[in-house]
Design a protein around this motif. Structure first.
Motif, short mmCIF file in Angstrom:
data_model
loop_
_atom_site.label_atom_id
_atom_site.label_comp_id
_atom_site.label_asym_id
_atom_site.label_seq_id
_atom_site.Cartn_x
_atom_site.Cartn_y
_atom_site.Cartn_z
N LEU A 1 11.45 6.92 -6.08
CA LEU A 1 10.26 7.76 -6.20
C LEU A 1 10.37 9.04 -5.39
N GLY A 2 11.37 9.12 -4.50
CA GLY A 2 11.48 10.28 -3.63
C GLY A 2 10.48 10.19 -2.48
N GLY A 3 10.51 11.20 -1.62
CA GLY A 3 9.60 11.21 -0.48
C GLY A 3 10.28 10.66 0.76
N GLY A 4 9.49 10.24 1.72
CA GLY A 4 10.05 9.72 2.95
C GLY A 4 8.95 9.18 3.85
N PHE A 5 9.35 8.62 4.99
CA PHE A 5 8.39 8.12 5.96
C PHE A 5 9.04 8.11 7.33
N ARG A 6 8.22 8.07 8.35
CA ARG A 6 8.70 7.98 9.73
C ARG A 6 8.37 6.59 10.26
N TYR A 7 9.38 5.93 10.86
CA TYR A 7 9.19 4.59 11.41
C TYR A 7 9.00 4.71 12.92
N CYS A 8 7.85 4.26 13.42
CA CYS A 8 7.54 4.36 14.84
C CYS A 8 7.34 2.96 15.41
N ARG A 9 7.77 2.78 16.66
CA ARG A 9 7.53 1.52 17.36
C ARG A 9 6.47 1.74 18.43
N THR B 1 0.82 -1.21 0.00
CA THR B 1 0.00 0.00 0.00
C THR B 1 0.86 1.26 0.00
N GLY B 2 1.93 1.26 0.77
CA GLY B 2 2.82 2.42 0.80
C GLY B 2 3.43 2.70 -0.56
N GLN B 3 3.94 1.65 -1.21
CA GLN B 3 4.52 1.84 -2.54
C GLN B 3 3.47 2.29 -3.54
N ALA B 4 2.27 1.74 -3.45
CA ALA B 4 1.20 2.13 -4.38
C ALA B 4 0.88 3.60 -4.25
N ILE B 5 0.79 4.10 -3.00
CA ILE B 5 0.48 5.52 -2.79
C ILE B 5 1.59 6.40 -3.36
N MET B 6 2.85 6.03 -3.12
CA MET B 6 3.95 6.84 -3.64
C MET B 6 3.96 6.85 -5.17
N GLN B 7 3.69 5.71 -5.79
CA GLN B 7 3.67 5.67 -7.26
C GLN B 7 2.49 6.48 -7.81
N MET B 8 1.34 6.43 -7.14
CA MET B 8 0.21 7.24 -7.58
C MET B 8 0.53 8.72 -7.47
N ASN B 9 1.21 9.12 -6.39
CA ASN B 9 1.60 10.52 -6.24
C ASN B 9 2.57 10.95 -7.33
N ARG B 10 3.53 10.09 -7.65
CA ARG B 10 4.49 10.40 -8.71
C ARG B 10 3.77 10.56 -10.05
N HIS B 11 2.76 9.72 -10.27
CA HIS B 11 2.07 9.73 -11.56
C HIS B 11 1.22 10.97 -11.75
N ASP B 12 0.46 11.37 -10.70
CA ASP B 12 -0.49 12.46 -10.90
C ASP B 12 -0.13 13.74 -10.14
N GLY B 13 1.01 13.75 -9.43
CA GLY B 13 1.46 14.96 -8.76
C GLY B 13 0.71 15.30 -7.49
N ARG B 14 -0.09 14.39 -6.98
CA ARG B 14 -0.84 14.67 -5.75
C ARG B 14 -0.01 14.37 -4.51
N LYS B 15 -0.59 14.64 -3.33
CA LYS B 15 0.16 14.54 -2.09
C LYS B 15 -0.58 13.69 -1.07
N ARG B 16 -0.90 12.48 -1.48
CA ARG B 16 -1.53 11.55 -0.53
C ARG B 16 -0.49 11.12 0.52
N ASN B 17 -1.00 10.76 1.70
CA ASN B 17 -0.15 10.23 2.75
C ASN B 17 -0.64 8.83 3.13
N PHE B 18 0.24 8.05 3.73
CA PHE B 18 -0.17 6.71 4.13
C PHE B 18 0.31 6.42 5.54
N ILE B 19 -0.42 5.54 6.22
CA ILE B 19 -0.03 5.00 7.52
C ILE B 19 -0.09 3.49 7.38
N LEU B 20 1.02 2.83 7.67
CA LEU B 20 1.09 1.37 7.62
C LEU B 20 1.30 0.83 9.02
#
Length: 513
Positions: free
Chosen positions: A382-390, A327-346
């Protein structure tokens, strides 16, 4: 993030097939789930059947997910026949039967093994928090691409008078952008009515159609007919001929084709779609160089297909059974494709999987990797980033009290977040009750762990007149209220109001308790 902020969930929970690996799990009698059921359900869990245990595992999770959805939010849940009927009952109870959007059938395999019934599909059950808030029509990426192509053609049409010039210029555009246009790149022919494609859909599908002859305009001989007959009755075919909607071959041996105009075609979210399930493992092989790093992953194409119809530019998408991180990769690829700024929580419960697969996959698709593990075949990041939380220790025990193992920084981070909807601006230490400010709020916490039975005032957990006087002042220029969390207060309501202090008692007035 506060309640009611999440736009959509895609979750891929255990299918409960009885297999042995609970962490990715199809087995609800594993030690992990048995331990959890013992805490949540009690001794009665020993008498539960396999399906009962699956419901016990799913119900509180989906109940919590529902609370975090926006009013027009959606949940997509993958399942197969093992729990499909149970899942419908569960979702209908939590969301209401009226909010069932539909059930999509995912054709994902071809099974030629000897069996009673070859199983070649799974399901995606879709519910909304409030179906009345949904748009009347979902538009997928094909619709947006279609509008882009029509806009481009409109400009070409305004600049060129002849059909030949329009066709030439539009063909250049399609050739240059064929990769981003995808399947719609087939629409590259032009006539007086606009952009079209020749489609072989004059045959009546699957049953006997209409029987009549069509004369070839040049040879004057009857054209070859489809095996099942014509799709349209003869009167309608004559109308299509008169409208120049029929395309003939060079002679009568070719079955005529129909002109399908881009402006007339629609791309609804169809209830049956076909994506090969092996593509999920192919994705992982491309990133990690091996297919066996995770069992039965969903593909990026699959998740993108679901979310592309419903997600907007600033949406937050949550996957609480994150697994390999698709799901995370899918959101990043969708953002790259259409220029939007969706966020994800995994959310991933298995530590080894979350570190070695989920997070590592995201890092590689962000920074780039060698395809199939081969550094000579680089794939751009794809660029971007994420925060890893425990996940830390539970803040509250079964009685709703602050757990004895909770530290001041842990509780401070939670208090500030639920009060302001934002993370703590800086680290905190016990002894400094000031946590930070956000807009019109300055947040304070009076809390110290101590031995059971020790007076709370002595610990400094009560807002007394002296404690109020001793509170560190907010930053210079701050004009909002001071919000103070403590176990109790002995300050009068009049003084609190006069000094702009809002008192909140812990644990009872901490949001989420």
């Amino acid at each position: 993030m506060t309640l009611d902020r999440l736009s959509a969930y895609y979750i891929d929970p255990p299918y409960n097939t009885g297999k042995s690996d609970w962490s990715y799990s199809d087995r609800v009698d594993s030690p992990e789930i048995a331990e959890w059921l013992g805490r949540a359900v009690g001794k009665e869990s020993e008498d539960l059947c396999r399906h009962d245990k699956w419901v016990c595992m799913m119900y509180p999770r989906i109940r919590l997910l529902r609370d975090f959805l926006k009013e027009d939010g959606l949940i997509f849940v993958s399942c197969d026949d093992n729990e499909q009927s149970t899942l419908h009952l569960l979702l209908a109870e939590l969301f209401g039967r009226r909010n069932h959007v539909g059930t999509a059938i995912w054709k994902n395999a071809t099974d030629n093994n000897p069996t009673q019934l070859a199983n070649e599909h799974e399901y995606v059950v879709i519910y909304s928090k409030n179906k009345e808030k949904l748009p009347k029509q979902w538009t997928g990426p094909e619709n947006e691409t279609k509008e882009l192509m029509l806009d481009v053609f409109a400009k070409i049409e305004a600049e060129h008078d002849s059909v030949a010039e329009r066709a030439r210029e539009f063909s250049k555009f399609v050739k240059k952008n064929s990769k981003s246009l995808g399947d719609l790149a087939r629409y590259k022919l032009v006539d007086e009515r606009g952009v079209y494609v020749a489609r072989r859909n004059l045959e009546n599908p699957g049953k006997n159609g209409y029987q009549y002859e069509i004369e070839h305009p040049r040879t004057k001989k009857n054209c070859a007919k489809p095996l099942w007959g014509w799709r349209f009755p003869e009167d309608r075919m004559k109308e299509l001929l008169a409208e120049d909607r029929i395309i003939f071959g060079k002679d009568e041996s070719k079955i005529p084709e129909l002109k399908a105009y881009l402006k007339e075609v629609g791309f609804p979210f169809r209830s049956v779609f076909n994506i090969d399930s092996r593509k999920g493992s192919n994705d992982l092989e491309s990133i990690f160089g091996r297919r066996d790093i995770f069992k039965n992953p969903k593909s990026v194409e699959f998740v993108s297909h679901l979310l592309s119809y419903v997600s907007k530019s600033d949406d937050i998408i949550l996957d609480s059974f994150a697994g390999s991180g698709t799901t995370g990769q899918a959101i990043m690829q969708m953002n790259r494709h259409d220029g939007r700024k969706r966020n994800f929580i995994l959310i991933e419960m298995d530590k080894k999987t979350s570190v070695e697969t989920t997070a590592e996959r995201l890092r590689r698709v962000i920074t780039g990797y060698g395809k199939g593990g081969d550094p000579t075949k680089p794939v751009d990041g794809l660029g971007g980033g994420f925060r890893y939380c425990r996940l830390g220790v539970p803040l509250f025990n079964e009685f709703g009290d602050i757990d004895g193992a909770v530290s001041f920084p842990d509780l401070a981070a939670h208090v500030f977040f639920v009060e302001t909807g934002t993370p703590l601006p800086s680290k905190t230490t016990e002894g400094n009750p000031y946590l930070g400010k956000n807009r019109e709020k300055a947040v304070y916490l009076l809390f110290a762990a101590g031995q059971e039975g020790m007076p709370r005032e002595a610990l400094g957990n009560v807002l007394t007149p002296d404690a109020l006087t001793a509170l560190p002042p907010p930053p210079e220029g701050f004009e909002g209220n001071r919000v103070v969390y403590a176990e109790g207060t002995t300050v009068s309501a009049d003084r609190l109001k006069a000094e702009g202090v809002v008192f909140k008692q812990i644990p009872y007035q901490i949001a989420g308790v």
